[in-house]
Design an enzyme around this catalytic site. Sequence first.
Site, PDB file in Angstrom:
ATOM      1  N   GLY A   1       3.083   2.336  10.658  1.00 51.60           N
ATOM      2  CA  GLY A   1       3.979   3.458  10.404  1.00 51.60           C
ATOM      3  C   GLY A   1       4.815   3.858  11.609  1.00 51.60           C
TER       4      GLY A   1
ATOM      5  CG  HIS B   1      -5.621   1.711   5.741  1.00 54.30           C
ATOM      6  ND1 HIS B   1      -5.151   2.684   6.595  1.00 54.30           N
ATOM      7  CD2 HIS B   1      -4.589   0.860   5.535  1.00 54.30           C
ATOM      8  CE1 HIS B   1      -3.877   2.426   6.872  1.00 54.30           C
ATOM      9  NE2 HIS B   1      -3.515   1.321   6.251  1.00 54.30           N
TER      10      HIS B   1
ATOM     11  CD  GLU C   1      -2.627   5.384   7.146  1.00 51.00           C
ATOM     12  OE1 GLU C   1      -2.653   5.411   5.901  1.00 51.00           O
ATOM     13  OE2 GLU C   1      -1.670   4.899   7.791  1.00 51.00           O
TER      14      GLU C   1
ATOM     15  CB  SER D   1       6.053  -1.539  11.621  1.00 54.41           C
ATOM     16  OG  SER D   1       5.588  -0.231  11.923  1.00 54.41           O
TER      17      SER D   1
ATOM     18  CG  ASN E   1      -1.688   1.209   1.477  1.00 49.36           C
ATOM     19  OD1 ASN E   1      -1.790   2.065   0.601  1.00 49.36           O
ATOM     20  ND2 ASN E   1      -2.260   1.332   2.665  1.00 49.36           N
TER      21      ASN E   1
ATOM     22  CE  LYS F   1       0.009   3.147   4.986  1.00 46.90           C
ATOM     23  NZ  LYS F   1       0.149   3.241   6.432  1.00 46.90           N
TER      24      LYS F   1
ATOM     25  CD  GLU G   1      -3.087  -2.685   7.814  1.00 42.17           C
ATOM     26  OE1 GLU G   1      -1.977  -2.849   7.307  1.00 42.17           O
ATOM     27  OE2 GLU G   1      -3.832  -1.739   7.552  1.00 42.17           O
TER      28      GLU G   1
HETATM   29  P1  PGA Z   1       3.201   0.354   7.533  1.00 36.31           P
HETATM   30  O1  PGA Z   1       1.676   0.487   7.038  1.00 36.31           O
HETATM   31  O2  PGA Z   1       3.738  -0.910   6.931  1.00 36.31           O
HETATM   32  O3  PGA Z   1       3.880   1.592   7.009  1.00 36.31           O
HETATM   33  O4  PGA Z   1       3.164   0.296   9.021  1.00 36.31           O
HETATM   34  C1  PGA Z   1       0.851  -0.627   7.004  1.00 36.31           C
HETATM   35  C2  PGA Z   1      -0.499  -0.230   6.510  1.00 36.31           C
HETATM   36  O5  PGA Z   1      -1.000   0.840   6.892  1.00 36.31           O
HETATM   37  O6  PGA Z   1      -1.124  -0.980   5.734  1.00 36.31           O
END
Ligand code: PGA
Length: 253
Positions: A172, A94, A96, A210, A12, A14, A166
């Site tokens: 992140g 997601h 976010e 992460s 992803n 983003k 997640e």
């Molecule tokens: P990240 O994001 O690997 O940067 O922690 C994972 C995600 O939000 O799918």
Amino acid sequence: MAEGRRLLVAGNWKMNGTRAMVAEYAAGLEAVSGVQLVIVPPTIYLADMALALDGSPISFGAQDVHTQAAGAFTGDVAAGMVAEIGAQWAIVGHSERRAYHGESDELVADKLVAALEAGLEPMVCLGESLSQREAGEAEATVGRQLRSIAQRAGAESLSQAVIAYEPIWAIGTGVTATPEQADDMHRVIRNVLDDLGVPADTMTLLYGGSVNADNAADIFAGENIDGALVGGASLKSDSLVAIARALAAAKHA
Ligand code: PGA
């Protein structure tokens, strides 16, 4: 449509990347035997990604889709439009999107259904916040998300999705769930699915938060984990491929 439990690594991006990055990135990808790789760039780059991955076994998808097939929804993109470009996947729910766009489980369920109706495979994201985990409510939170989505979309629709666990505190942050925490939650998810009448043994469950090439092998050791949804570490194609290789090695694919 879902075909049972598969090994899958999705990247992803983003809101990152450039148009120029698409072709370069795709050129750096390598198919990994036994593992489905999925690239999820910003929607604006989906058409370029379709061209870049033409003829490749590597698939791609959108980070979000609207609930409706068409209409007066300025700025939004319908699942059918994403499918028309040649994408096979859509992430829905997601954290976010939930945090910055106020998306509820009900809305996520409607997006899941919209994706399926357009012929896309949905990846549904679930996960608890740090305060929920610290309060001992992680399992209850994820169970509630899953039940709310199932109630609205129906168990049959949910059974056609890939589910990504997640934990928000791991996204992140550089802090991953421990392999035990991740596998435990995936087992809980399988139990809740079973309870909901979804054939849990055939569902593909991903961990996200992460994941990188260095920690992937530890996480993939969990028997309930079928792959990863990767954010930051997916921005370099070689690191996404390394994660896919770690998955193949962990599962003897
Ligand atoms: P990240 O994001 O690997 O940067 O922690 C994972 C995600 O939000 O799918």
